[in-house]
Design a protein around this motif. Structure first.
Motif, PDB file in Angstrom:
ATOM      1  N   ASN A 133     -30.657 -25.557 -75.605  1.00  0.00           N
ATOM      2  CA  ASN A 133     -29.321 -25.131 -76.116  1.00  0.00           C
ATOM      3  C   ASN A 133     -29.048 -26.546 -77.082  1.00  0.00           C
ATOM      4  O   ASN A 133     -29.673 -27.592 -77.067  1.00  0.00           O
TER       5      ASN A 133
ATOM      6  N   SER B  63     -37.087 -16.184 -79.975  1.00  0.00           N
ATOM      7  CA  SER B  63     -35.821 -15.681 -80.560  1.00  0.00           C
ATOM      8  C   SER B  63     -35.052 -17.140 -80.830  1.00  0.00           C
ATOM      9  O   SER B  63     -35.154 -18.037 -80.131  1.00  0.00           O
ATOM     10  N   PHE B  64     -33.968 -16.922 -81.639  1.00  0.00           N
ATOM     11  CA  PHE B  64     -33.050 -17.956 -81.779  1.00  0.00           C
ATOM     12  C   PHE B  64     -31.608 -17.438 -81.566  1.00  0.00           C
ATOM     13  O   PHE B  64     -31.488 -16.295 -81.837  1.00  0.00           O
ATOM     14  N   ALA B  65     -30.708 -18.362 -81.201  1.00  0.00           N
ATOM     15  CA  ALA B  65     -29.365 -17.914 -81.125  1.00  0.00           C
ATOM     16  C   ALA B  65     -28.796 -18.100 -82.623  1.00  0.00           C
ATOM     17  O   ALA B  65     -29.322 -18.702 -83.503  1.00  0.00           O
ATOM     18  N   ARG B  66     -27.920 -17.211 -83.006  1.00  0.00           N
ATOM     19  CA  ARG B  66     -27.432 -16.800 -84.477  1.00  0.00           C
ATOM     20  C   ARG B  66     -26.889 -18.146 -85.162  1.00  0.00           C
ATOM     21  O   ARG B  66     -27.330 -17.984 -86.366  1.00  0.00           O
ATOM     22  N   ILE B  67     -25.987 -18.738 -84.664  1.00  0.00           N
ATOM     23  CA  ILE B  67     -25.532 -19.724 -85.461  1.00  0.00           C
ATOM     24  C   ILE B  67     -26.552 -20.703 -85.737  1.00  0.00           C
ATOM     25  O   ILE B  67     -26.687 -21.424 -86.779  1.00  0.00           O
TER      26      ILE B  67
ATOM     27  N   ARG C 287     -37.238 -18.131 -75.766  1.00  0.00           N
ATOM     28  CA  ARG C 287     -36.040 -17.317 -76.171  1.00  0.00           C
ATOM     29  C   ARG C 287     -34.619 -17.990 -76.551  1.00  0.00           C
ATOM     30  O   ARG C 287     -34.529 -19.034 -75.656  1.00  0.00           O
ATOM     31  N   ASN C 288     -34.052 -17.733 -77.583  1.00  0.00           N
ATOM     32  CA  ASN C 288     -32.513 -18.058 -77.402  1.00  0.00           C
ATOM     33  C   ASN C 288     -32.567 -19.548 -77.811  1.00  0.00           C
ATOM     34  O   ASN C 288     -31.640 -20.152 -77.559  1.00  0.00           O
TER      35      ASN C 288
ATOM     36  N   CYS D 287     -29.026 -22.113 -78.541  1.00  0.00           N
ATOM     37  CA  CYS D 287     -27.721 -21.263 -77.982  1.00  0.00           C
ATOM     38  C   CYS D 287     -26.620 -22.539 -77.960  1.00  0.00           C
ATOM     39  O   CYS D 287     -27.046 -23.686 -77.501  1.00  0.00           O
ATOM     40  N   GLY D 288     -25.570 -21.842 -77.799  1.00  0.00           N
ATOM     41  CA  GLY D 288     -24.439 -23.012 -77.610  1.00  0.00           C
ATOM     42  C   GLY D 288     -23.519 -23.113 -78.825  1.00  0.00           C
ATOM     43  O   GLY D 288     -23.278 -22.279 -79.498  1.00  0.00           O
ATOM     44  N   SER D 289     -23.363 -24.284 -79.079  1.00  0.00           N
ATOM     45  CA  SER D 289     -22.523 -24.664 -80.202  1.00  0.00           C
ATOM     46  C   SER D 289     -22.880 -24.488 -81.635  1.00  0.00           C
ATOM     47  O   SER D 289     -23.982 -24.184 -82.006  1.00  0.00           O
TER      48      SER D 289
ATOM     49  N   TYR E  10     -29.699 -20.422 -85.926  1.00  0.00           N
ATOM     50  CA  TYR E  10     -30.589 -19.834 -87.136  1.00  0.00           C
ATOM     51  C   TYR E  10     -30.143 -20.115 -88.514  1.00  0.00           C
ATOM     52  O   TYR E  10     -30.816 -20.375 -89.585  1.00  0.00           O
ATOM     53  N   ARG E  11     -29.015 -19.676 -88.395  1.00  0.00           N
ATOM     54  CA  ARG E  11     -28.200 -19.526 -89.765  1.00  0.00           C
ATOM     55  C   ARG E  11     -28.038 -21.155 -90.254  1.00  0.00           C
ATOM     56  O   ARG E  11     -28.395 -21.352 -91.551  1.00  0.00           O
TER      57      ARG E  11
END
Lengths: 417, 156
Positions: free
Chosen positions: B2, B73-77, B46-47, B50-52, B79-80
């Motif tokens: 995270n 996989s990545f958490a979306r924020i 995975r992920n 994630c978090g902030s 990743y962006r």
């Protein structure tokens, strides 16, 4: 499947094109919120060579993470943002301890149904409780929004979470969302828009729905939404706000999950991930050094009142410190007027100024190595609230209050009986 | 993995990336900032991230020379943010087959990955708009070009 989801409708509205799931659209932003990280955003904005903010009336700034400043560098960050806001003519600038951004924006009437709201904070999803499409973005993206007023979005799939049943005594919406995250996992709603529907959601207050939408991001969601009803309209109307109500078509969700909460018991997320969820009574041997009541998740009047109802006539355990952080100045004032604050302080609570408090380990109430906290906050990651050798458990305001009384993690029904 | 582990919130009042980067991953690996080398690739499950929404998470990794992150996989924020700061992120279901010390060759345009340990994987390449942001080293540079023609001529 033929209907259109809330996410499709909201992003179609904002982009001016008929957005299909999976499309990448460039959408116009209705509201852009930043907190202290506006210092980083403003640097990126200048680096891009941007000269003016596209529409200063659509930018809101709130100091909440480190207010008042606890370090010289935090103070310098604040000063930088103050100067920038003055130069750019940003008038919606809450900089004197008004509270947490996610509470202050709805209170001050900035949040409107159906609008596209971005915030340089992951818990921006909170505004979905008012029927807005709201999502967190990074600092550079925010600088791009300030410069151009628009941003690219992938139109997300929808996860419809149907929640039926009446919440039993001792349970709050925090227990529902923790249970859901435990079932779905920390990436169970990755990239999705989560729609909270069903009788249990209809029965919830706006504050309780804010908890659900706030924590949508803890299962990876891009946005969370509770569809507007009379409660939403009343809240927005009282704040001089409103908006365009958007609803999903019946058959528009790609994923569905159902829960019945009538048999729910108080839930706790154990270290160090939000989806490590257990019933509170299975953790009764965990002793608690610090109990935290506050944050953008659970620092509202409803939460303070719930804790006060349990603490009335009781004392916080001598082994535990209870830190109460009202979500906003308005919350604090109302808690003073109705006696809630008095009850909390008589029970032995430390009350701090409105803001993010200990939640992200940046301001007050940090933990030492070996210490344990139970908190109404939203993340229990290692090192989140201070030492990486400390442990954070997440729970509802009632569970936090009960645990503060006994000095160990406690199912609130044990104390309420 | 995270965001708070990548860069703890207690340091985020520091906006100087090179000193902030010295704290990257310290809560799980105090030697990370010293050991990581220019061109290193982070491999994860995975992920990731994630978090902030803190952009400092990809920024400190980039500052330390990380060339790419390959994760299941990545958490979306995150990743962006990684794309926006010019740090390539690759989704690879077989990421766990990469070993410490492998050399990895990534073709972002073709969407392919090869490792010295024999892993050959394909991934859907990013949309051209996002590849362009990566090629330019991030959104700041990409927007610099876009904003320039709109600005009044300040020379005369």
């Amino acid at each position: 499947m033929s209907g259109r989801s809330f996410a499709q409708k909201a992003l179609s509205r904002a982009s001016g094109c008929d957005a299909a799931v999976g499309d990448t659209v460039v959408a116009k932003v209705d509201l852009a919120m930043s907190h202290e990280n506006a210092a980083l955003v403003s640097s990126k904005f200048r680096e891009m060579g941007a000269e003016r903010i596209w529409d200063p009336a659509k930018v809101v700034l709130v100091f909440d993470h480190r207010m008042p400043a606890n370090t010289v560098s935090a103070a310098e960050g604040h000063r930088k943002v103050r100067l920038f806001a003055e130069e750019e003519g940003i008038e919606s600038f809450y900089r004197h301890g008004e509270g947490i951004c996610h509470q202050v924006l709805p209170e001050m009437g900035h949040v409107r149904s159906g609008e596209l709201i971005v915030g340089s904070d992951s818990h921006t999803t909170t505004y979905g409780a008012f029927g807005a499409f709201a999502t967190g973005i990074g600092a550079t993206e925010m600088a791009a929004v300030w410069a151009t007023g628009e941003l690219w979005f992938r139109v997300p799939e929808t996860l419809r979470l149907s929640i039926e049943g009446r919440l039993p005594e001792g349970c709050m919406s925090k227990d529902v969302i923790l249970k859901a995250i435990g079932e779905l996992g920390a990436d169970g709603a990755d990239y999705c828009c989560v729609e909270y529907v069903g009788g249990a959601v209809d029965g919830m207050s706006v504050s309780s729905r804010m908890v659900m939408c706030n924590m949508a991001v803890e299962m990876g969601a891009k946005a969370g939404v509770c569809f507007p009803d009379d409660k939403t309209r009343r809240y927005l109307g009282e704040r001089g706000s409103g908006g365009e109500e958007l609803f999903s078509d019946e058959d528009s969700a790609q994923h569905c999950h159902s829960m019945d909460v009538s048999g729910l018991v108080p839930q706790v997320a154990a270290p160090h991930s939000v989806d490590n969820v257990l019933p509170a009574d299975e953790l009764s041997d965990v002793s608690v050094d610090q109990a935290v009541l506050g944050s953008c998740t659970n620092g509202r009047l409803e939460d303070l009142r719930a804790a006060a109802s349990l603490l009335k006539g009781r004392r916080v355990s001598a082994a535990t410190r209870l830190i109460v952080v009202p979500a906003s100045r308005e919350t604090a004032l109302r808690a003073m007027e109705d006696g809630t604050m008095r009850t909390l302080m008589e029970a032995g609570a430390i009350v701090t100024n409105p803001g993010c408090g200990p939640c992200l380990g940046a301001h007050q109430g940090l933990l030492a190595a070996g210490e344990t906290a139970v908190a109404t906050t939203n993340r229990n990651f290692r090192g989140r609230m201070g030492s990486p050798e400390a442990e954070v458990y997440l729970a509802s305001p009632l569970t936090v209050a009960a645990s503060a009384v006994t000095g160990r993690i406690t199912d609130p029904r044990e104390v309420m009986r | 993995m995270n965001t708070d582990l990548i860069i703890p919130g207690r340091y985020l009042d520091n906006y100087d990336m090179s000193s902030l980067a010295q704290h990257a991953m310290e809560d799980i690996d105090p030697c990370f900032a010293t050991n990581v080398k220019e061109g290193d690739v982070i491999v994860a499950g995975r992920n990731f991230g994630c978090g902030s929404s803190r952009e400092q998470a990809p920024l400190v990794l980039k500052e330390l020379g990380v060339a790419a992150i390959v994760a299941e996989s990545f958490a979306r924020i995150f990743y962006r943010n990684a794309i926006n700061v010019g740090l390539p992120v690759v989704v690879c279901a077989d990421a766990s087959r990469l070993e410490d010390g492998d050399t990895v060759e990534i073709d972002l345009v073709a969407g392919s990955l090869r490792s010295s340990g024999g892993l050959v994987a394909e991934f859907p390449p990013l949309p051209s708009k996002l590849l362009e942001i990566l090629e330019k080293g991030g959104l700041v540079n990409a927007l610099k070009e876009r904003l320039r023609p709109c600005r009044p001529d300040t020379g005369q």
